[in-house]
Write a protein that holds these residues in place. Structure first.
Motif, PDB file in Angstrom:
ATOM      1  N   ALA A 124       0.839  -1.236  -0.118  1.00  0.00           N
ATOM      2  CA  ALA A 124       0.036  -0.136   0.069  1.00  0.00           C
ATOM      3  C   ALA A 124       0.992   1.398  -0.013  1.00  0.00           C
ATOM      4  CB  ALA A 124      -1.054  -0.149   1.205  1.00  0.00           C
ATOM      5  N   ALA A 125       1.858   1.214   0.877  1.00  0.00           N
ATOM      6  CA  ALA A 125       2.841   2.553   0.947  1.00  0.00           C
ATOM      7  C   ALA A 125       3.355   2.815  -0.467  1.00  0.00           C
ATOM      8  CB  ALA A 125       3.648   2.192   2.061  1.00  0.00           C
ATOM      9  N   ALA A 126       4.083   1.479  -0.943  1.00  0.00           N
ATOM     10  CA  ALA A 126       4.878   1.798  -2.253  1.00  0.00           C
ATOM     11  C   ALA A 126       3.830   2.162  -3.466  1.00  0.00           C
ATOM     12  CB  ALA A 126       5.341   0.337  -2.653  1.00  0.00           C
ATOM     13  N   ARG A 127       2.445   2.064  -3.102  1.00  0.00           N
ATOM     14  CA  ARG A 127       1.757   2.448  -4.369  1.00  0.00           C
ATOM     15  C   ARG A 127       0.889   3.868  -4.019  1.00  0.00           C
ATOM     16  NH1 ARG A 127      -3.152  -1.662  -4.561  1.00  0.00           N
ATOM     17  NH2 ARG A 127      -3.743  -0.511  -6.436  1.00  0.00           N
ATOM     18  N   LEU A 128       1.102   4.331  -2.903  1.00  0.00           N
ATOM     19  CA  LEU A 128       0.198   5.675  -2.485  1.00  0.00           C
ATOM     20  C   LEU A 128       1.460   6.587  -2.583  1.00  0.00           C
ATOM     21  CD1 LEU A 128      -1.357   4.624   0.735  1.00  0.00           C
ATOM     22  CD2 LEU A 128      -2.716   5.576  -1.414  1.00  0.00           C
ATOM     23  N   PRO A 129       1.056   8.006  -3.131  1.00  0.00           N
ATOM     24  CA  PRO A 129       1.839   8.826  -3.220  1.00  0.00           C
ATOM     25  C   PRO A 129       2.149   9.633  -2.004  1.00  0.00           C
ATOM     26  CG  PRO A 129      -0.539   9.810  -3.855  1.00  0.00           C
ATOM     27  CD  PRO A 129      -0.439   8.288  -3.351  1.00  0.00           C
ATOM     28  N   GLY A 130       3.010  10.723  -1.796  1.00  0.00           N
ATOM     29  CA  GLY A 130       3.249  11.437  -0.535  1.00  0.00           C
ATOM     30  C   GLY A 130       2.309  12.613  -0.315  1.00  0.00           C
ATOM     31  N   GLU A 131       1.328  12.812  -1.272  1.00  0.00           N
ATOM     32  CA  GLU A 131       0.385  13.926  -0.832  1.00  0.00           C
ATOM     33  C   GLU A 131      -1.054  13.495  -1.519  1.00  0.00           C
ATOM     34  OE1 GLU A 131       2.042  17.127  -3.463  1.00  0.00           O
ATOM     35  OE2 GLU A 131       3.543  17.448  -2.141  1.00  0.00           O
ATOM     36  N   TYR A 132      -2.081  13.890  -0.384  1.00  0.00           N
ATOM     37  CA  TYR A 132      -3.275  13.389  -0.619  1.00  0.00           C
ATOM     38  C   TYR A 132      -4.223  14.934  -0.566  1.00  0.00           C
ATOM     39  CZ  TYR A 132      -7.743  10.911   0.707  1.00  0.00           C
ATOM     40  OH  TYR A 132      -8.924  10.292   1.004  1.00  0.00           O
ATOM     41  N   LEU A 133      -4.847  15.032  -1.726  1.00  0.00           N
ATOM     42  CA  LEU A 133      -5.682  16.180  -2.021  1.00  0.00           C
ATOM     43  C   LEU A 133      -7.209  16.108  -1.488  1.00  0.00           C
ATOM     44  CD1 LEU A 133      -6.294  19.187  -2.981  1.00  0.00           C
ATOM     45  CD2 LEU A 133      -6.821  17.899  -5.450  1.00  0.00           C
ATOM     46  N   ILE A 134      -7.615  17.059  -0.592  1.00  0.00           N
ATOM     47  CA  ILE A 134      -8.959  16.868  -0.146  1.00  0.00           C
ATOM     48  C   ILE A 134      -9.681  18.258  -0.697  1.00  0.00           C
ATOM     49  CG2 ILE A 134     -10.667  17.111   1.852  1.00  0.00           C
ATOM     50  CD1 ILE A 134      -8.038  15.676   3.538  1.00  0.00           C
ATOM     51  N   THR A 135     -10.790  17.996  -1.252  1.00  0.00           N
ATOM     52  CA  THR A 135     -11.411  18.929  -2.080  1.00  0.00           C
ATOM     53  C   THR A 135     -11.834  20.332  -0.979  1.00  0.00           C
ATOM     54  OG1 THR A 135     -13.448  18.134  -2.139  1.00  0.00           O
ATOM     55  CG2 THR A 135     -11.829  17.968  -4.139  1.00  0.00           C
ATOM     56  N   PRO A 136     -11.899  21.584  -1.261  1.00  0.00           N
ATOM     57  CA  PRO A 136     -12.383  22.519  -0.523  1.00  0.00           C
ATOM     58  C   PRO A 136     -13.982  22.531  -0.349  1.00  0.00           C
ATOM     59  CG  PRO A 136     -11.239  23.502  -1.973  1.00  0.00           C
ATOM     60  CD  PRO A 136     -11.316  22.226  -2.350  1.00  0.00           C
ATOM     61  N   ASP A 137     -14.673  22.842   0.674  1.00  0.00           N
ATOM     62  CA  ASP A 137     -16.115  23.003   0.873  1.00  0.00           C
ATOM     63  C   ASP A 137     -16.547  24.264   0.313  1.00  0.00           C
ATOM     64  OD1 ASP A 137     -18.494  22.172   1.691  1.00  0.00           O
ATOM     65  OD2 ASP A 137     -18.196  22.886   3.559  1.00  0.00           O
ATOM     66  N   GLY A 138     -17.888  24.241  -0.092  1.00  0.00           N
ATOM     67  CA  GLY A 138     -18.403  25.542  -0.501  1.00  0.00           C
ATOM     68  C   GLY A 138     -18.314  25.904  -2.247  1.00  0.00           C
ATOM     69  N   LEU A 139     -17.931  24.928  -2.717  1.00  0.00           N
ATOM     70  CA  LEU A 139     -17.538  25.129  -4.133  1.00  0.00           C
ATOM     71  C   LEU A 139     -18.866  24.873  -5.038  1.00  0.00           C
ATOM     72  CD1 LEU A 139     -13.699  24.005  -4.615  1.00  0.00           C
ATOM     73  CD2 LEU A 139     -14.638  26.344  -4.331  1.00  0.00           C
ATOM     74  N   GLU A 140     -19.193  25.651  -5.902  1.00  0.00           N
ATOM     75  CA  GLU A 140     -20.039  25.245  -7.089  1.00  0.00           C
ATOM     76  C   GLU A 140     -19.635  24.211  -7.974  1.00  0.00           C
ATOM     77  OE1 GLU A 140     -23.322  26.340  -7.336  1.00  0.00           O
ATOM     78  OE2 GLU A 140     -22.702  27.150  -5.479  1.00  0.00           O
ATOM     79  N   THR A 141     -20.453  23.376  -8.526  1.00  0.00           N
ATOM     80  CA  THR A 141     -19.811  22.173  -9.372  1.00  0.00           C
ATOM     81  C   THR A 141     -18.853  22.438 -10.254  1.00  0.00           C
ATOM     82  OG1 THR A 141     -21.884  20.952  -8.892  1.00  0.00           O
ATOM     83  CG2 THR A 141     -20.513  20.185 -10.638  1.00  0.00           C
ATOM     84  N   PRO A 142     -19.040  23.516 -11.181  1.00  0.00           N
ATOM     85  CA  PRO A 142     -17.661  23.702 -12.239  1.00  0.00           C
ATOM     86  C   PRO A 142     -16.330  24.087 -11.663  1.00  0.00           C
ATOM     87  CG  PRO A 142     -19.905  25.110 -12.738  1.00  0.00           C
ATOM     88  CD  PRO A 142     -20.199  24.292 -11.344  1.00  0.00           C
ATOM     89  N   GLN A 143     -16.775  24.918 -10.589  1.00  0.00           N
ATOM     90  CA  GLN A 143     -15.301  25.017  -9.973  1.00  0.00           C
ATOM     91  C   GLN A 143     -14.582  23.754  -9.298  1.00  0.00           C
ATOM     92  OE1 GLN A 143     -17.037  28.121  -6.957  1.00  0.00           O
ATOM     93  NE2 GLN A 143     -15.083  29.179  -7.319  1.00  0.00           N
ATOM     94  N   MET A 144     -15.418  23.075  -8.712  1.00  0.00           N
ATOM     95  CA  MET A 144     -15.018  21.618  -8.000  1.00  0.00           C
ATOM     96  C   MET A 144     -14.325  20.993  -8.777  1.00  0.00           C
ATOM     97  SD  MET A 144     -14.947  19.992  -5.147  1.00  0.00           S
ATOM     98  CE  MET A 144     -16.268  19.892  -4.123  1.00  0.00           C
ATOM     99  N   LEU A 145     -14.938  20.611 -10.139  1.00  0.00           N
ATOM    100  CA  LEU A 145     -14.395  19.883 -11.217  1.00  0.00           C
ATOM    101  C   LEU A 145     -13.136  20.490 -12.072  1.00  0.00           C
ATOM    102  CD1 LEU A 145     -17.846  18.544 -12.839  1.00  0.00           C
ATOM    103  CD2 LEU A 145     -16.378  17.419 -11.177  1.00  0.00           C
ATOM    104  N   GLN A 146     -13.411  21.669 -12.182  1.00  0.00           N
ATOM    105  CA  GLN A 146     -12.284  22.463 -12.730  1.00  0.00           C
ATOM    106  C   GLN A 146     -10.991  22.471 -12.186  1.00  0.00           C
ATOM    107  OE1 GLN A 146     -13.152  26.635 -13.810  1.00  0.00           O
ATOM    108  NE2 GLN A 146     -11.002  27.114 -14.579  1.00  0.00           N
TER     109      GLN A 146
END
Length: 314
Positions: A124-146
């Motif tokens: 698992a550790a070998a397959r995972l990167p060192g950074e994990y992005l969590i999306t911000p709250d309160g965005l409209e759908t187009p902003q989120m996907l962009q």
């Protein structure tokens, strides 16, 4: 029974592939694949043991290595402490000096090989990167996907679609689009009721601490070939994550954050102690960004997770 201290290496080639070796049939767990390494001698520094073993086993000289993960595992007949390092640079051409077959495999293909049970968190550790992005709250759908599209184009490999204030049907619609944006480029982790698991077969799942408390006793809700993670904040929740059979966790908050200003931060020292007692990859979360990644590695974490620090300007 004395715990056997073993230094092991995830050795990466310049193309990102990982070197694994097949254990001799006569060995403990013979016939299975493993990450090269061997026993740490009494009084020997782990990095020195690693360098010695890799020279003896493979004929290579290590020039750059960092801690990756520590795993305590109890077999019926022996107890081991695996001290795993990632080797990113070496000289010499690896060969099986003891006659062991070697193979270079992509991180993704590691899941197709059979390893001893103690090695599963290393896979698992070998397959995972060192950074994990969590999306911000309160965005409209187009902003989120962009933003997801831009982050993935910028090299982010692990994304959690977090939108706590988005109502369920809207979240599910965004999730469908996010799955498409991440396909073949990044691993998407969704949040929500386990009843949704069958609707998004390409996605992993990130359980909340509330879901851990409710469902951990039932074991793993996902098959082994899908990623399962959980949010943890203390030793009790880490134990529940272990019980559920997760692949990795986030541990938070390390420092004070804007999103949870009232939460008492764990701090680096307490986080380090919690990681020592947990044998799965841990992303540290809470007031951290790319600048803290190496410090996280130094205390045994997989890396850092974050919202603002990794979210691109859109």
């Amino acid at each position: 029974m004395k715990r056997v201290h073993v230094a092991a290496a995830v050795i990466r080639g310049t193309d990102g592939k990982v070197l694994i070796a097949r254990r001799a049939d006569s060995q403990h767990q013979g016939g299975l694949w493993e990450f090269p390494g061997g026993k740490v001698e009494p009084g020997e520094a782990v990095r020195d043991a690693l360098a010695r073993e890799l020279y003896e086993e493979l004929g290579i000289v290590v020039s750059a290595a960092r801690p990756l993960i520590q795993i305590k595992h109890d077999y019926p007949d022996k107890q081991v402490l695996l001290d795993v390092w990632e080797v990113s640079s070496f000289t010499g051409e690896p060969h099986g000096a003891e006659g062991q077959p070697l193979v270079w495999v992509t991180s993704r293909a590691l899941a197709d090989y059979e390893f001893p049970a103690a090695n599963q968190p290393i896979v698992a550790a070998a397959r995972l990167p060192g950074e994990y992005l969590i999306t911000p709250d309160g965005l409209e759908t187009p902003q989120m996907l962009q933003g997801i599209q831009k982050a993935v184009a910028g090299g982010i490999k692990l994304v959690q679609l977090r939108a706590p204030n988005m109502y369920d049907p809207k979240y599910r619609d965004v999730a469908v689009d996010a799955v498409g944006l991440c396909a073949g480029k990044a691993q998407l982790m969704l949040k929500g009721p386990f009843e949704w698991l069958g609707d998004f077969p390409a996605a992993g799942w990130h359980a909340t601490s509330a879901q851990l408390r409710k469902h951990a006793a039932n074991g793993r809700p996902l098959p082994a070939d899908r990623w399962l993670a959980a949010s943890c904040h203390n030793a009790e929740e880490l134990a529940l994550a272990e019980q559920m059979g997760v692949d990795f966790v986030t541990l938070s908050p390390i420092q004070k954050t804007q999103t949870h200003p009232d939460a008492q931060p764990l701090g680096w020292e307490q986080a380090s102690e919690l990681i020592k007692g947990f044998s799965k990859p841990v992303f540290l979360l809470g007031g951290l960004g790319p600048a803290e990644r190496e410090r996280a590695w130094d205390i045994g974490a997989q890396g850092v997770a974050g919202i603002r620090a990794f979210w691109p300007e859109v």
